[in-house]
Design an enzyme around this catalytic site. Structure first.
Site, PDB file in Angstrom:
ATOM      1  CG  HIS A   1      -5.911   1.998   5.004  1.00 56.86           C
ATOM      2  ND1 HIS A   1      -5.411   3.027   6.029  1.00 56.86           N
ATOM      3  CD2 HIS A   1      -5.185   0.670   5.277  1.00 56.86           C
ATOM      4  CE1 HIS A   1      -4.186   2.516   6.571  1.00 56.86           C
ATOM      5  NE2 HIS A   1      -3.702   1.281   6.091  1.00 56.86           N
TER       6      HIS A   1
ATOM      7  N   GLY B   1       2.670   2.714  10.738  1.00 58.96           N
ATOM      8  CA  GLY B   1       3.861   3.442  10.448  1.00 58.96           C
ATOM      9  C   GLY B   1       4.565   3.475  11.788  1.00 58.96           C
TER      10      GLY B   1
ATOM     11  CD  GLU C   1      -3.545  -2.667   7.493  1.00 53.45           C
ATOM     12  OE1 GLU C   1      -2.467  -2.768   6.842  1.00 53.45           O
ATOM     13  OE2 GLU C   1      -4.057  -1.708   6.455  1.00 53.45           O
TER      14      GLU C   1
ATOM     15  N   GLY D   1       2.967  -1.096   4.173  1.00 51.47           N
ATOM     16  CA  GLY D   1       3.008  -0.116   3.687  1.00 51.47           C
ATOM     17  C   GLY D   1       4.565   0.859   3.861  1.00 51.47           C
ATOM     18  N   GLY D   2       5.133   1.087   4.841  1.00 51.11           N
ATOM     19  CA  GLY D   2       6.265   2.291   4.875  1.00 51.11           C
ATOM     20  C   GLY D   2       7.303   1.161   3.553  1.00 51.11           C
TER      21      GLY D   2
ATOM     22  CG  ASN E   1      -1.797   1.146   1.559  1.00 46.53           C
ATOM     23  OD1 ASN E   1      -1.939   2.410   0.718  1.00 46.53           O
ATOM     24  ND2 ASN E   1      -2.594   1.736   2.586  1.00 46.53           N
ATOM     25  CD1 TRP E   2       3.249   1.398  -2.642  1.00 45.21           C
ATOM     26  CD2 TRP E   2       3.629   2.152  -4.610  1.00 45.21           C
ATOM     27  NE1 TRP E   2       4.293   0.339  -3.915  1.00 45.21           N
ATOM     28  CE2 TRP E   2       4.093   0.663  -4.981  1.00 45.21           C
ATOM     29  CE3 TRP E   2       3.966   3.158  -5.593  1.00 45.21           C
ATOM     30  CZ2 TRP E   2       4.908   0.679  -6.060  1.00 45.21           C
ATOM     31  CZ3 TRP E   2       4.386   2.484  -7.386  1.00 45.21           C
ATOM     32  CH2 TRP E   2       4.991   1.680  -6.996  1.00 45.21           C
ATOM     33  CE  LYS E   3       0.156   3.138   4.455  1.00 42.85           C
ATOM     34  NZ  LYS E   3      -0.345   3.088   5.789  1.00 42.85           N
TER      35      LYS E   3
ATOM     36  CD  GLU F   1      -2.763   5.441   6.530  1.00 35.71           C
ATOM     37  OE1 GLU F   1      -2.829   5.969   5.298  1.00 35.71           O
ATOM     38  OE2 GLU F   1      -2.322   5.317   7.249  1.00 35.71           O
TER      39      GLU F   1
ATOM     40  CB  SER G   1       5.248  -1.617  11.774  1.00 30.68           C
ATOM     41  OG  SER G   1       5.175  -0.647  12.536  1.00 30.68           O
TER      42      SER G   1
HETATM   43  P1  PGA Z   1       2.931   0.334   7.797  1.00 30.17           P
HETATM   44  O1  PGA Z   1       1.331   0.279   6.822  1.00 30.17           O
HETATM   45  O2  PGA Z   1       3.344  -0.405   7.344  1.00 30.17           O
HETATM   46  O3  PGA Z   1       3.768   1.304   7.248  1.00 30.17           O
HETATM   47  O4  PGA Z   1       2.469   0.498   9.040  1.00 30.17           O
HETATM   48  C1  PGA Z   1       0.766  -0.460   6.030  1.00 30.17           C
HETATM   49  C2  PGA Z   1      -0.407  -0.225   5.820  1.00 30.17           C
HETATM   50  O5  PGA Z   1      -0.815   1.369   7.075  1.00 30.17           O
HETATM   51  O6  PGA Z   1      -1.348  -0.560   5.721  1.00 30.17           O
END
Ligand code: PGA
Length: 252
Positions: A93, A169, A163, A230-231, A8-10, A95, A209
Protein backbone atom coordinates in the site's frame (compact mmCIF):
# COMPACT_ATOMS: atom_id res chain seq x y z
CA UNK A 1 -14.81 -11.46 -14.15
CA UNK A 2 -16.14 -11.60 -10.61
CA UNK A 3 -15.99 -8.14 -9.06
CA UNK A 4 -14.13 -7.75 -5.78
CA UNK A 5 -14.80 -4.95 -3.31
CA UNK A 6 -12.32 -4.68 -0.46
CA UNK A 7 -12.56 -2.34 2.52
CA UNK A 8 -9.27 -1.15 3.98
CA UNK A 9 -9.98 0.11 7.48
CA UNK A 10 -6.38 1.29 7.91
CA UNK A 11 -5.39 2.27 11.49
CA UNK A 12 -8.97 2.85 12.59
CA UNK A 13 -11.24 1.10 15.10
CA UNK A 14 -10.49 -0.38 18.50
CA UNK A 15 -11.42 -4.02 18.96
CA UNK A 16 -14.89 -3.15 20.19
CA UNK A 17 -15.44 -0.56 17.47
CA UNK A 18 -14.36 -3.07 14.84
CA UNK A 19 -16.72 -5.69 16.22
CA UNK A 20 -19.56 -3.18 16.20
CA UNK A 21 -18.80 -2.02 12.69
CA UNK A 22 -18.74 -5.51 11.24
CA UNK A 23 -21.97 -6.37 13.04
CA UNK A 24 -23.53 -3.25 11.57
CA UNK A 25 -22.61 -4.17 8.00
CA UNK A 26 -22.68 -7.95 8.03
CA UNK A 27 -26.25 -8.76 7.02
CA UNK A 28 -26.31 -5.96 4.44
CA UNK A 29 -23.14 -7.28 2.85
CA UNK A 30 -24.04 -10.93 3.16
CA UNK A 31 -27.28 -10.63 1.23
CA UNK A 32 -25.54 -9.17 -1.83
CA UNK A 33 -24.70 -11.89 -4.33
CA UNK A 34 -22.28 -12.22 -7.23
CA UNK A 35 -19.54 -10.06 -5.73
CA UNK A 36 -16.52 -10.89 -3.55
CA UNK A 37 -16.66 -8.79 -0.39
CA UNK A 38 -13.54 -8.42 1.71
CA UNK A 39 -12.96 -6.40 4.86
CA UNK A 40 -9.45 -5.63 6.06
CA UNK A 41 -9.57 -4.51 9.70
CA UNK A 42 -6.50 -3.97 11.90
CA UNK A 43 -4.58 -7.13 12.91
CA UNK A 44 -5.82 -7.07 16.49
CA UNK A 45 -9.44 -7.47 15.38
CA UNK A 46 -8.98 -10.25 12.83
CA UNK A 47 -9.62 -13.17 15.19
CA UNK A 48 -12.78 -11.68 16.67
CA UNK A 49 -14.15 -10.70 13.27
CA UNK A 50 -13.37 -14.12 11.85
CA UNK A 51 -15.81 -15.57 14.37
CA UNK A 52 -18.49 -12.98 13.64
CA UNK A 53 -18.42 -13.49 9.86
CA UNK A 54 -18.22 -17.29 10.06
CA UNK A 55 -20.80 -18.84 7.73
CA UNK A 56 -21.35 -15.58 5.83
CA UNK A 57 -20.11 -14.63 2.36
CA UNK A 58 -17.92 -11.86 3.75
CA UNK A 59 -14.20 -12.55 3.56
CA UNK A 60 -11.36 -11.29 5.67
CA UNK A 61 -8.06 -9.66 4.73
CA UNK A 62 -5.08 -8.20 6.57
CA UNK A 63 -3.49 -4.85 5.75
CA UNK A 64 0.12 -5.94 5.77
CA UNK A 65 2.39 -8.93 6.36
CA UNK A 66 6.08 -9.58 6.96
CA UNK A 67 7.95 -12.02 4.74
CA UNK A 68 9.68 -14.20 7.31
CA UNK A 69 7.76 -17.14 8.74
CA UNK A 70 8.84 -16.67 12.35
CA UNK A 71 11.66 -15.46 14.53
CA UNK A 72 13.14 -12.39 16.14
CA UNK A 73 11.25 -9.69 14.27
CA UNK A 74 9.64 -7.76 17.09
CA UNK A 75 6.25 -6.40 16.25
CA UNK A 76 5.88 -8.09 12.88
CA UNK A 77 3.14 -10.48 11.75
CA UNK A 78 4.09 -13.46 9.60
CA UNK A 79 2.22 -15.03 6.70
CA UNK A 80 1.87 -18.22 8.73
CA UNK A 81 0.08 -16.31 11.48
CA UNK A 82 -2.37 -14.96 8.93
CA UNK A 83 -3.07 -18.12 6.98
CA UNK A 84 -6.06 -19.76 8.58
CA UNK A 85 -7.08 -16.40 10.00
CA UNK A 86 -7.75 -14.49 6.79
CA UNK A 87 -7.85 -15.11 3.06
CA UNK A 88 -6.43 -11.88 1.62
CA UNK A 89 -3.61 -9.52 2.47
CA UNK A 90 -2.90 -6.02 1.17
CA UNK A 91 0.74 -5.67 0.13
CA UNK A 92 2.66 -2.56 -0.89
CA UNK A 93 0.00 0.00 0.00
CA UNK A 94 1.31 3.48 -0.79
CA UNK A 95 1.09 4.44 2.90
CA UNK A 96 3.49 1.59 3.69
CA UNK A 97 5.78 2.65 0.87
CA UNK A 98 5.65 6.28 1.98
CA UNK A 99 5.74 6.13 5.79
CA UNK A 100 7.48 2.82 6.36
CA UNK A 101 9.93 2.96 3.48
CA UNK A 102 8.76 -0.23 1.82
CA UNK A 103 10.51 -0.59 -1.51
CA UNK A 104 10.00 -2.86 -4.48
CA UNK A 105 12.35 -5.50 -3.15
CA UNK A 106 10.49 -5.75 0.16
CA UNK A 107 7.11 -5.79 -1.58
CA UNK A 108 8.40 -8.61 -3.78
CA UNK A 109 9.44 -10.67 -0.73
CA UNK A 110 6.07 -10.07 0.90
CA UNK A 111 4.11 -11.12 -2.20
CA UNK A 112 6.22 -14.25 -2.48
CA UNK A 113 5.76 -15.12 1.20
CA UNK A 114 2.03 -14.42 1.13
CA UNK A 115 1.47 -16.68 -1.87
CA UNK A 116 3.60 -19.42 -0.31
CA UNK A 117 1.39 -19.30 2.78
CA UNK A 118 -1.76 -19.57 0.66
CA UNK A 119 -2.80 -15.96 1.16
CA UNK A 120 -4.24 -13.94 -1.71
CA UNK A 121 -2.21 -10.74 -2.06
CA UNK A 122 -3.80 -7.47 -3.09
CA UNK A 123 -0.77 -5.75 -4.58
CA UNK A 124 -1.09 -1.95 -4.60
CA UNK A 125 0.64 0.23 -7.17
CA UNK A 126 0.20 3.89 -7.93
CA UNK A 127 2.01 7.10 -8.77
CA UNK A 128 2.44 10.17 -6.61
CA UNK A 129 1.06 13.56 -7.60
CA UNK A 130 4.43 14.94 -8.75
CA UNK A 131 5.04 11.83 -10.82
CA UNK A 132 1.60 12.15 -12.34
CA UNK A 133 2.16 15.80 -13.19
CA UNK A 134 5.55 15.02 -14.70
CA UNK A 135 3.94 12.48 -17.03
CA UNK A 136 5.69 9.58 -15.29
CA UNK A 137 2.63 7.52 -14.40
CA UNK A 138 3.26 4.82 -16.94
CA UNK A 139 6.94 4.47 -16.03
CA UNK A 140 6.19 4.34 -12.29
CA UNK A 141 3.48 1.71 -12.62
CA UNK A 142 5.62 -0.39 -14.93
CA UNK A 143 8.55 -0.24 -12.52
CA UNK A 144 6.45 -1.03 -9.45
CA UNK A 145 4.81 -4.03 -11.10
CA UNK A 146 8.07 -5.40 -12.40
CA UNK A 147 9.85 -5.21 -9.07
CA UNK A 148 6.89 -6.49 -7.06
CA UNK A 149 6.46 -9.54 -9.27
CA UNK A 150 10.05 -10.24 -10.29
CA UNK A 151 10.76 -13.97 -10.42
CA UNK A 152 7.33 -14.82 -9.04
CA UNK A 153 5.36 -17.33 -11.10
CA UNK A 154 1.90 -16.15 -12.05
CA UNK A 155 -0.68 -17.12 -9.48
CA UNK A 156 -4.36 -16.73 -10.27
CA UNK A 157 -5.05 -15.67 -6.68
CA UNK A 158 -3.11 -12.45 -7.14
CA UNK A 159 -5.18 -9.27 -7.14
CA UNK A 160 -3.77 -5.88 -8.15
CA UNK A 161 -5.07 -2.49 -7.03
CA UNK A 162 -4.28 0.70 -8.91
CA UNK A 163 -4.26 3.46 -6.30
CA UNK A 164 -2.94 6.83 -7.46
CA UNK A 165 -1.44 8.36 -4.31
CA UNK A 166 -2.99 11.77 -5.06
CA UNK A 167 -6.45 10.20 -4.97
CA UNK A 168 -6.11 8.40 -1.64
CA UNK A 169 -8.02 10.05 1.17
CA UNK A 170 -8.25 13.31 -0.76
CA UNK A 171 -11.83 13.12 -1.98
CA UNK A 172 -10.41 13.52 -5.45
CA UNK A 173 -10.82 10.18 -7.21
CA UNK A 174 -9.28 9.55 -10.60
CA UNK A 175 -11.80 9.93 -13.39
CA UNK A 176 -13.18 6.63 -14.56
CA UNK A 177 -11.40 7.17 -17.89
CA UNK A 178 -8.03 7.76 -16.18
CA UNK A 179 -8.47 4.71 -13.96
CA UNK A 180 -9.62 2.57 -16.86
CA UNK A 181 -6.62 3.61 -18.96
CA UNK A 182 -4.04 2.92 -16.30
CA UNK A 183 -5.61 -0.40 -15.42
CA UNK A 184 -5.49 -1.29 -19.11
CA UNK A 185 -1.81 -0.43 -18.98
CA UNK A 186 -1.34 -2.67 -15.95
CA UNK A 187 -2.98 -5.47 -17.91
CA UNK A 188 -0.57 -4.89 -20.81
CA UNK A 189 2.29 -5.11 -18.37
CA UNK A 190 0.94 -8.38 -16.99
CA UNK A 191 0.84 -9.74 -20.54
CA UNK A 192 4.51 -8.83 -20.92
CA UNK A 193 5.54 -10.16 -17.52
CA UNK A 194 3.48 -13.35 -17.92
CA UNK A 195 1.16 -13.98 -20.83
CA UNK A 196 -2.11 -12.91 -22.40
CA UNK A 197 -4.25 -15.34 -20.38
CA UNK A 198 -2.89 -14.07 -17.06
CA UNK A 199 -3.43 -10.48 -18.16
CA UNK A 200 -7.04 -11.19 -19.02
CA UNK A 201 -7.66 -13.20 -15.90
CA UNK A 202 -6.05 -11.07 -13.17
CA UNK A 203 -8.45 -8.91 -11.17
CA UNK A 204 -7.39 -5.28 -11.09
CA UNK A 205 -9.16 -2.91 -8.70
CA UNK A 206 -9.23 0.85 -8.54
CA UNK A 207 -8.67 2.60 -5.20
CA UNK A 208 -8.55 6.24 -4.12
CA UNK A 209 -11.59 8.16 -2.84
CA UNK A 210 -14.11 5.56 -3.98
CA UNK A 211 -17.47 6.47 -2.45
CA UNK A 212 -21.10 5.45 -2.73
CA UNK A 213 -21.45 8.41 -5.11
CA UNK A 214 -18.81 7.40 -7.68
CA UNK A 215 -18.60 3.59 -7.34
CA UNK A 216 -20.85 2.65 -10.26
CA UNK A 217 -19.15 5.09 -12.62
CA UNK A 218 -15.74 3.59 -11.81
CA UNK A 219 -16.57 -0.09 -11.52
CA UNK A 220 -18.64 -0.24 -14.69
CA UNK A 221 -15.56 0.57 -16.79
CA UNK A 222 -14.43 -2.46 -18.76
CA UNK A 223 -10.92 -2.78 -17.30
CA UNK A 224 -11.92 -2.15 -13.66
CA UNK A 225 -12.72 -5.32 -11.72
CA UNK A 226 -13.64 -3.80 -8.39
CA UNK A 227 -12.53 -1.33 -5.76
CA UNK A 228 -10.24 -0.97 -2.78
CA UNK A 229 -12.13 1.37 -0.49
CA UNK A 230 -10.61 3.25 2.44
CA UNK A 231 -12.65 5.96 4.17
CA UNK A 232 -16.02 4.84 2.82
CA UNK A 233 -15.46 1.30 4.12
CA UNK A 234 -15.69 2.64 7.68
CA UNK A 235 -19.30 3.67 7.13
CA UNK A 236 -21.55 0.62 7.06
CA UNK A 237 -24.20 2.09 4.78
CA UNK A 238 -21.70 3.49 2.31
CA UNK A 239 -19.76 0.25 2.06
CA UNK A 240 -22.95 -1.77 1.63
CA UNK A 241 -24.06 0.65 -1.07
CA UNK A 242 -20.77 0.23 -2.97
CA UNK A 243 -21.08 -3.56 -2.79
CA UNK A 244 -24.70 -3.39 -3.98
CA UNK A 245 -23.69 -1.18 -6.90
CA UNK A 246 -21.04 -3.72 -7.87
CA UNK A 247 -23.64 -6.48 -7.75
CA UNK A 248 -25.98 -4.48 -9.98
CA UNK A 249 -23.17 -4.08 -12.53
CA UNK A 250 -22.54 -7.82 -12.42
CA UNK A 251 -26.17 -8.46 -13.25
CA UNK A 252 -26.31 -6.17 -16.27
P1 PGA B 1 -9.57 6.11 0.38
O1 PGA B 1 -8.38 5.05 0.58
O2 PGA B 1 -10.74 5.33 -0.18
O3 PGA B 1 -9.84 6.64 1.76
O4 PGA B 1 -9.09 7.13 -0.57
C1 PGA B 1 -8.15 4.03 -0.36
C2 PGA B 1 -6.97 3.19 0.06
O5 PGA B 1 -5.96 3.74 0.54
O6 PGA B 1 -6.99 1.95 -0.08
Amino acid sequence: MRILIAGNWKMNTSLSEAVNLVKEMLSGLDEVTGVDKVICPPFISLAAIKEIIRGSSVKLGAQNVYFEEKGAYTGEISPLMLSGLCEFVIVGHSERRQYFKENGELVNKKIRAALKAGLKPILCVGEQLAENEAGQTEAVITRQLKSALENIAYNSELVIAYEPVWAIGTGRAATSEQANNIIGLIRNNMAKLYNKESAEQVRILYGGSVTAANATELIQKPEIDGALVGGASLKANDFISIVKQASAITQT
